[in-house]
Design an enzyme around this catalytic site. Structure first.
Site, PDB file in Angstrom:
ATOM      1  N   ASP A  69       0.229   5.360   0.617  1.00 52.14           N
ATOM      2  CA  ASP A  69      -0.832   6.234   1.142  1.00 52.14           C
ATOM      3  C   ASP A  69      -0.481   7.710   1.117  1.00 52.14           C
ATOM      4  OD1 ASP A  69      -2.279   3.980   1.839  1.00 52.14           O
ATOM      5  OD2 ASP A  69      -1.634   4.003   3.930  1.00 52.14           O
ATOM      6  N   GLU A 112      -2.634  10.615   3.078  1.00 55.81           N
ATOM      7  CA  GLU A 112      -3.775  10.880   3.953  1.00 55.81           C
ATOM      8  C   GLU A 112      -3.701  12.341   4.398  1.00 55.81           C
ATOM      9  OE1 GLU A 112      -4.909   6.798   6.218  1.00 55.81           O
ATOM     10  OE2 GLU A 112      -2.957   7.666   6.779  1.00 55.81           O
ATOM     11  N   GLU A 142       0.841  -1.203   0.000  1.00 56.25           N
ATOM     12  CA  GLU A 142       0.000   0.000   0.000  1.00 56.25           C
ATOM     13  C   GLU A 142       0.872   1.247   0.000  1.00 56.25           C
ATOM     14  OE1 GLU A 142      -3.526  -0.160   2.414  1.00 56.25           O
ATOM     15  OE2 GLU A 142      -3.241   1.911   3.082  1.00 56.25           O
TER      16      GLU A 142
END
Length: 362
Positions: A180, A182, A178
């Site tokens: 990310d 955010e 993953e």
């Protein structure tokens, strides 16, 4: 040098990079003025055009289209040679996926379709968070290596307790990969924080946090994930804010075997998002709205041609993308010195022993 040119919403920008092939010197100080070359094309996605102008000169153009309209280009001053016009006219990478014409062409709503609204004929979307629900969407395909970017305008005003996420995920339960972005909401007047995280072979907890140096709710800004065999780079408006190098030679995990989808969500996380959960969401400010446009995916789709991900000719595997250039490295140092507020590599309370990837020069 070779440069990538992009055409958001049909806009034509003159950013042609013409230069010697790798390992060959520039033969002259200027390119002679040559007769213009006009190319008329009608496509609705992206492609790569590689022009071999002489044994010495080559350049590659990467086109991205949203609208299905004709693109007319006039190119001049291409080389200092007698112009073997298009002796190798068109090398089109049909295995490479690229920007959709509309949101639903390459994406699907995964969560609360009533909270995602299409704008501008589907070329942009609005995500809504209220007390009833957040929302999310995902790409219809997964990709193995490439570049993904979106222009996002974040929630204005008091957004404490909200998280707007843009990420890639292998969608595997046990051994997850993953990447990310955010965006952590804030109280009015406080800086927006972007948290990045990387999971490789199921291991995550590699958070870094940067305070953005502009107001990301005032206008659209471009957020990009570049992923190739050499490194992963997170960009904010072409400024690298995080680099994760491929250090498999040192037995450090690197995501390269599993394709990943492209996802985005808007949700409430006031138990941790703002000041570690001290600042709670103020529902009187709802609905919270974030906007997206210019969805751009250039990578190897899976399922797709089996040799795409290992093709060294993919533009994102080129020499110019294997490490930060001088300007990018300078900007990266500036971000880390002036705007980084948390780095797991230096958090001794969590990691008394420095993680090996930190010592390897992530």
């Amino acid at each position: 040098m070779m440069k990538k040119i992009r055409f958001p919403k049909g806009e034509i920008r003159t950013q042609l990079g013409v230069g010697p092939r790798d390992g060959l010197p520039l033969a002259g100080s200027k390119a002679n003025l040559m007769m213009p070359l006009s190319i008329s094309m009608q496509w609705s996605t992206s492609t790569s055009l590689t022009f071999l102008l002489s044994p010495t000169y080559i350049f590659t153009l990467h086109f991205n289209f949203i609208s299905k309209s004709n693109l007319l280009m006039t190119m001049a001053s291409l080389t200092n040679a007698s112009l073997l016009i298009l002796s190798c006219f068109l090398a089109i990478s049909l295995s490479v996926s690229a920007r959709p014409a509309t949101f639903l062409e390459d994406f699907r709503i995964t969560w609360s379709d009533s909270h995602i609204r299409q704008i501008d004929g589907g070329r942009a979307i609005q995500l809504v968070l209220d007390q009833n629900s957040g929302c999310g969407f995902a790409s219809k395909k997964q990709y193995l290596f490439g570049r993904v970017s979106m222009k996002i305008k974040l929630i204005p005003g008091d957004s404490a307790g909200t998280v707007t996420a843009f990420y890639m995920n292998s969608d595997t339960d046990t051994v997850r990969d993953e990447l990310d972005f955010e965006f952590l909401g804030n109280r009015t007047g406080q800086p927006y924080t972007v948290q990045t995280n990387i999971y490789a072979h199921g291991k995550g907890d590699r958070e870094q946090r940067v305070n953005l140096w502009f107001d990301p709710a005032a206008d659209f800004h471009t957020y990009t994930i570049m992923w190739n065999h050499h490194h992963i780079v997170f960009y904010v408006d072409d400024v690298p804010i995080r680099v994760y190098k491929n250090n498999e030679a040192r037995n450090i995990p690197y995501p390269k075997m599993q394709p990943m989808g492209v996802y985005s969500t808007l949700w409430e996380a006031d138990d941790w998002a703002t000041r570690g959960g001290l600042e709670k969401i103020d529902w009187s400010k709802a609905p919270f709205l974030a906007y997206y446009k210019d969805f751009d995916i250039e990578g190897c789709p899976v399922p797709g041609p089996a040799n795409c991900a290992t093709n060294a000719g993919n533009w994102w595997e080129g020499t110019a993308y294997q490490a930060l250039n001088v300007m990018e490295a300078r900007r990266y140092r500036w971000v880390r010195m002036n705007h980084m507020i948390y780095d797991y590599c230096t958090d001794k309370s969590r990691y008394p022993v420095t993680p090996p990837e930190c010592m390897a020069g992530v």
